[in-house]
Design a protein around this motif. Structure first.
Motif, PDB file in Angstrom:
ATOM      1  N   SER A   1       4.249 -38.026 -53.318  1.00  0.00           N
ATOM      2  CA  SER A   1       4.849 -38.849 -52.134  1.00  0.00           C
ATOM      3  C   SER A   1       4.505 -38.288 -50.878  1.00  0.00           C
ATOM      4  N   CYS A   2       3.713 -38.977 -50.037  1.00  0.00           N
ATOM      5  CA  CYS A   2       4.071 -38.009 -49.321  1.00  0.00           C
ATOM      6  C   CYS A   2       4.701 -36.813 -48.614  1.00  0.00           C
ATOM      7  N   ARG A   3       4.447 -36.268 -47.383  1.00  0.00           N
ATOM      8  CA  ARG A   3       5.107 -35.590 -46.828  1.00  0.00           C
ATOM      9  C   ARG A   3       4.675 -34.918 -45.684  1.00  0.00           C
ATOM     10  N   ASN A   4       5.864 -34.771 -44.533  1.00  0.00           N
ATOM     11  CA  ASN A   4       5.542 -33.319 -43.669  1.00  0.00           C
ATOM     12  C   ASN A   4       5.105 -34.993 -42.277  1.00  0.00           C
ATOM     13  N   ALA A   5       5.256 -36.298 -42.375  1.00  0.00           N
ATOM     14  CA  ALA A   5       4.970 -37.340 -41.817  1.00  0.00           C
ATOM     15  C   ALA A   5       5.173 -37.419 -39.882  1.00  0.00           C
ATOM     16  N   LYS A   6       4.457 -38.064 -39.414  1.00  0.00           N
ATOM     17  CA  LYS A   6       4.804 -38.154 -38.054  1.00  0.00           C
ATOM     18  C   LYS A   6       4.091 -38.577 -37.521  1.00  0.00           C
ATOM     19  N   LEU A   7       5.185 -39.315 -36.695  1.00  0.00           N
ATOM     20  CA  LEU A   7       4.298 -40.647 -35.505  1.00  0.00           C
ATOM     21  C   LEU A   7       3.907 -40.539 -34.434  1.00  0.00           C
ATOM     22  N   ASN A   8       2.583 -40.624 -34.418  1.00  0.00           N
ATOM     23  CA  ASN A   8       1.088 -40.542 -32.775  1.00  0.00           C
ATOM     24  C   ASN A   8       1.355 -41.947 -31.951  1.00  0.00           C
ATOM     25  N   MET A   9       1.121 -41.478 -30.786  1.00  0.00           N
ATOM     26  CA  MET A   9       0.912 -42.921 -29.319  1.00  0.00           C
ATOM     27  C   MET A   9      -0.538 -43.012 -30.319  1.00  0.00           C
ATOM     28  N   THR A  10      -1.342 -43.523 -29.490  1.00  0.00           N
ATOM     29  CA  THR A  10      -2.724 -43.913 -29.732  1.00  0.00           C
ATOM     30  C   THR A  10      -2.328 -43.593 -27.869  1.00  0.00           C
ATOM     31  N   ASN A  11      -4.143 -44.563 -27.697  1.00  0.00           N
ATOM     32  CA  ASN A  11      -4.348 -44.115 -26.236  1.00  0.00           C
ATOM     33  C   ASN A  11      -4.191 -45.217 -25.374  1.00  0.00           C
ATOM     34  N   THR A  12      -4.500 -46.376 -26.694  1.00  0.00           N
ATOM     35  CA  THR A  12      -3.177 -47.527 -25.517  1.00  0.00           C
ATOM     36  C   THR A  12      -2.264 -47.851 -25.340  1.00  0.00           C
ATOM     37  N   ALA A  13      -1.602 -47.196 -26.105  1.00  0.00           N
ATOM     38  CA  ALA A  13       0.452 -47.651 -26.361  1.00  0.00           C
ATOM     39  C   ALA A  13       0.209 -46.520 -25.053  1.00  0.00           C
ATOM     40  N   ILE A  14      -0.787 -45.468 -24.431  1.00  0.00           N
ATOM     41  CA  ILE A  14      -0.723 -44.831 -22.881  1.00  0.00           C
ATOM     42  C   ILE A  14      -0.553 -45.760 -21.724  1.00  0.00           C
ATOM     43  N   PHE A  15      -1.797 -46.494 -22.082  1.00  0.00           N
ATOM     44  CA  PHE A  15      -2.752 -46.332 -21.093  1.00  0.00           C
ATOM     45  C   PHE A  15      -1.709 -48.073 -20.830  1.00  0.00           C
ATOM     46  N   THR A  16      -1.245 -49.261 -21.776  1.00  0.00           N
ATOM     47  CA  THR A  16      -0.174 -50.467 -21.472  1.00  0.00           C
ATOM     48  C   THR A  16       1.390 -50.253 -21.936  1.00  0.00           C
ATOM     49  N   ASN A  17       1.978 -48.453 -21.818  1.00  0.00           N
ATOM     50  CA  ASN A  17       3.184 -48.183 -21.787  1.00  0.00           C
ATOM     51  C   ASN A  17       3.708 -48.952 -22.533  1.00  0.00           C
ATOM     52  N   THR A  18       3.482 -48.440 -23.986  1.00  0.00           N
ATOM     53  CA  THR A  18       3.427 -49.424 -25.482  1.00  0.00           C
ATOM     54  C   THR A  18       4.805 -47.757 -25.541  1.00  0.00           C
ATOM     55  N   TYR A  19       5.636 -47.948 -26.111  1.00  0.00           N
ATOM     56  CA  TYR A  19       6.664 -46.748 -26.691  1.00  0.00           C
ATOM     57  C   TYR A  19       7.579 -46.954 -27.697  1.00  0.00           C
ATOM     58  N   LEU A  20       8.016 -46.149 -28.400  1.00  0.00           N
ATOM     59  CA  LEU A  20       9.178 -45.993 -29.312  1.00  0.00           C
ATOM     60  C   LEU A  20      10.608 -45.721 -29.380  1.00  0.00           C
TER      61      LEU A  20
END
Length: 196
Positions: A130-149
């Motif tokens: 099973s996976c562990r230590n998962a991390k959710l990341n933003m891409t450059n597209t998210a930053i440039f389009t102001n898409t966030y969580l």
């Protein structure tokens, strides 16, 4: 006489206040046209996407409905895929031949905006932990389009496909350009034993 006048004035003020408060309660129960569209789409696709208030000066009802239907179709497809992939994994036997991997993969349906990085162990070259230590990341597209969580849940992990695939899933509220957003959105990816 003065005593009765005070009581009458007090009674009138109490009635006026209670009527004003009850009017506010009734006003809070109304649903905006945008939320009504989301409720209709949720019912149509069998989803539970949550309403995030919309900047009505920047998005018409037609634009909101089009984006909501597109987004709901993608979410329904993703959730159906996850459900079809959930099978009982065979137990992973611990052996001496193991390799620890850390990989980053795009999330399904929102991969242009977000990726997930996770660590997992491959046993005997064909079984995955099973996976562990998962991390959710933003891409450059998210930053440039102001898409966030926002309101990001902790990751949920599972092993599927007879122990050859490990999955990571998050739930969050996604915001597109600070104009349109949906809560209770699934972000998902799979890691395979054979990835180098």
């Amino acid at each position: 006489m003065k005593k009765y006048l005070k009581k009458a004035v007090s009674l009138l003020l109490a009635m006026a206040l209670s009527m004003g408060l009850s009017a506010n309660v009734f006003a809070a129960e109304t649903v905006s046209p945008y939320e009504a569209i989301l409720n209709e789409v949720n019912a149509e696709y069998g989803l539970d996407l949550g309403y995030v208030p919309v900047d009505e000066s920047k998005v018409t009802l037609e634009q909101y409905e089009e984006k909501t239907r597109e987004f709901a179709a993608e979410q329904r497809e993703l959730l159906d895929y996850i459900a079809s992939r959930e099978t009982c994994a065979e137990p992973v036997g611990i052996s001496r031949a193991s390799v620890i991997k850390t990989r980053t993969k795009a999330t399904w349906n929102l991969g242009q905006y977000f990726t997930i990085t996770a660590t997992y162990t491959v046993y005997d070259g064909s079984r995955i932990s099973s996976c562990r230590n998962a991390k959710l990341n933003m891409t450059n597209t998210a930053i440039f389009t102001n898409t966030y969580l926002t309101n990001i849940s902790g990751p949920t992990y599972s092993v599927i496909d007879g122990g050859r695939t490990s999955t990571v899933k998050y739930t969050a509220t996604v915001h597109f350009d600070s104009i349109i957003g949906y809560s209770n959105t699934s972000l998902y990816t799979e890691f395979y034993y054979s990835e180098s």
